[in-house]
Scaffold this motif. Structure first.
Motif, short mmCIF file in Angstrom:
data_model
loop_
_atom_site.label_atom_id
_atom_site.label_comp_id
_atom_site.label_asym_id
_atom_site.label_seq_id
_atom_site.Cartn_x
_atom_site.Cartn_y
_atom_site.Cartn_z
N ALA A 142 0.82 -1.22 0.00
CA ALA A 142 0.00 0.00 0.00
C ALA A 142 0.85 1.26 0.00
CB ALA A 142 -0.94 -0.02 1.20
N ARG A 143 1.99 1.22 0.72
CA ARG A 143 2.79 2.45 0.83
C ARG A 143 3.31 2.89 -0.54
NH1 ARG A 143 6.76 2.85 5.80
NH2 ARG A 143 8.26 1.79 4.51
N GLU A 144 3.58 1.92 -1.43
CA GLU A 144 4.03 2.26 -2.79
C GLU A 144 2.86 2.26 -3.77
OE1 GLU A 144 7.16 2.94 -2.76
OE2 GLU A 144 7.62 2.00 -0.82
N GLU A 145 1.68 2.07 -3.28
CA GLU A 145 0.45 1.99 -4.10
C GLU A 145 0.52 0.88 -5.13
OE1 GLU A 145 -1.06 5.73 -5.39
OE2 GLU A 145 -0.62 6.71 -3.48
N ILE A 146 1.17 -0.22 -4.77
CA ILE A 146 1.28 -1.37 -5.69
C ILE A 146 0.14 -2.35 -5.41
CG2 ILE A 146 2.70 -3.36 -6.37
CD1 ILE A 146 5.17 -1.66 -5.60
N GLY A 147 -0.57 -2.71 -6.47
CA GLY A 147 -1.61 -3.74 -6.36
C GLY A 147 -3.00 -3.22 -6.02
#
Ligand code: GTP
Ligand code: MG
Length: 344
Positions: free
Chosen positions: A145-150
């Motif tokens: 979530a912190r890298e907005e992945i997925g």
């Protein structure tokens, strides 16, 4: 109004981080549990559709022990969000699955988001996402979530779920005698609730007899299930049957809680692989040092002494430094610009 998506999960697993990334709002995040203390709401759009997101406080179980846990539990169990997004921490999945299983049992539709996949990769923890989905019977997505992945996959999964007609979740199975007791209760509860509720879940909660949850249940239904004559009779019989099978009242709720823990352990054994065998050796060693009787009490005593020392005299050192600094600062300032012109 669009679908309501509730973000639920253990404390500190990244629910608010997902919420902020999707809504653009700024719910409070930080690296300690218990930051979110009430439901926060926001909206987001995906492919022309609007969704309403609800960020819930973290909880360890639906058998709530604190006010925040009650808020989350009542929302998940009684507010009927369209989908509950159960957020987990990939680095300690087994512990998180305990709550996930309870959510799947209570909610209508669930998507599991295994967050902190970056941390899991660093610790060489591999999670079989497909296998996990098969075991839980609900869609599972790996995210960071912190890298907005997925995160986009949440919406793709929602759209896929909409296309499927039936959303029947896998029933959670308790140990034999508890299952039989649930079976004894089911007809009366089904009748009392006119078949409009999650009967199995209501039966298990009646056996569990968590007074706090029963109060919320009564408030939600508008009447007391335990005071319904049919239900009360069936409940008495079921409890008597369990007593004969060796389950005292306390043992019933212990057996129910143990069922979730056992199932979480089984699923985790099948779906989580550790690259480093001693990945948590340091944590376990610290745990042992701080919680064992031999070392735990002396450490606690020393820490209390340290706190006393800081309160009584330790705090004087920084305050003395501060006052010296301010004093010298004041003198310097006086000499540079504060002296009367005649004396310069
Ligand atoms: N490394 C890493 N850290 C993350 C990720 N997602 C969230 N975090 C961090 O995890 C911490 C907790 O995040 P929050 O979003 O506040 O967690 P929460 O679940 O809302 O916590 P509560 O409200 O206390 O239940 C923060 O320091 C985040 O920056 C991720 O994908 N990777
Ligand atoms: Mg939060």
């Amino acid at each position: 109004m669009g679908k309501v998506l509730a973000l639920a999960g253990n404390p500190n697993v990244g629910k608010s981080t997902v919420f902020n990334a999707l809504t653009g709002l700024k719910q409070h995040t930080g690296n300690w549990p218990g930051k979110t203390v009430s439901n926060a709401r926001g909206t987001c759009d995906y492919n022309g559709r609007q969704y309403e997101l609800v960020d819930l406080p973290g909880c360890y179980s639906l058998m709530a022990h604190s006010e925040e846990e009650e808020i989350a539990r009542d929302y998940i169990c009684f507010a009927h969000p369209d989908v509950v997004i159960a957020v987990c921490d990939a680095t300690c999945l087994e512990r998180n699955l305990n709550l996930v299983l309870q959510i799947i049992e209570a909610a209508e539709q669930v998507i599991v988001c295994v967050n902190l996949m970056d941390e899991a990769a660093k610790k060489q923890i591999h999670i079989d996402i497909k296998g996990l989905s098969k075991e839980l019977g609900v869609p599972v997505i790996g995210i960071t979530a912190r890298e907005e992945i997925g995160l986009e996959r949440i919406f793709l999964t929602l759209q896929q779920m909409e296309k499927q007609k039936s959303h029947k979740l896998l029933a959670f199975v308790y140990e034999g005698p508890v299952e039989r007791a649930i079976g004894m209760l089911e007809p009366a509860v089904e009748w009392a609730t006119k078949g409009e509720e999650n009967t199995r879940w209501f039966c298990a909660r009646l056996l569990d007899a968590n007074s706090n949850l029963l109060d919320s249940m009564e408030e939600y239904l508008g009447y007391s299930l335990v005071e319904d004559a049919e239900v009360a009779g069936a409940l008495k019989e079921a409890v008597e049957y369990l007593a004969q099978a060796g389950y005292s009242k306390e043992k019933i709720s212990d057996a129910i809680a143990a069922s979730y823990i056992r199932r979480a352990e089984q699923i985790s054994r099948k779906t989580v692989q550790y690259g480093k065998k001693d990945y948590d050796r340091k944590d376990r060693r610290l745990d042992w040092i701080f919680t064992s009787k031999k070392t735990g009490f002396p450490i606690m005593f020393l820490m209390l002494l340290l706190v006393f020392w800081i309160t009584i005299c330790g705090a004087n050192y920084p305050s003395q430094l501060l006052s010296d600094g301010l004093f010298w600062g004041k003198i310097n300032w006086y000499w540079r610009c504060g002296r009367p012109a005649s004396r310069r």
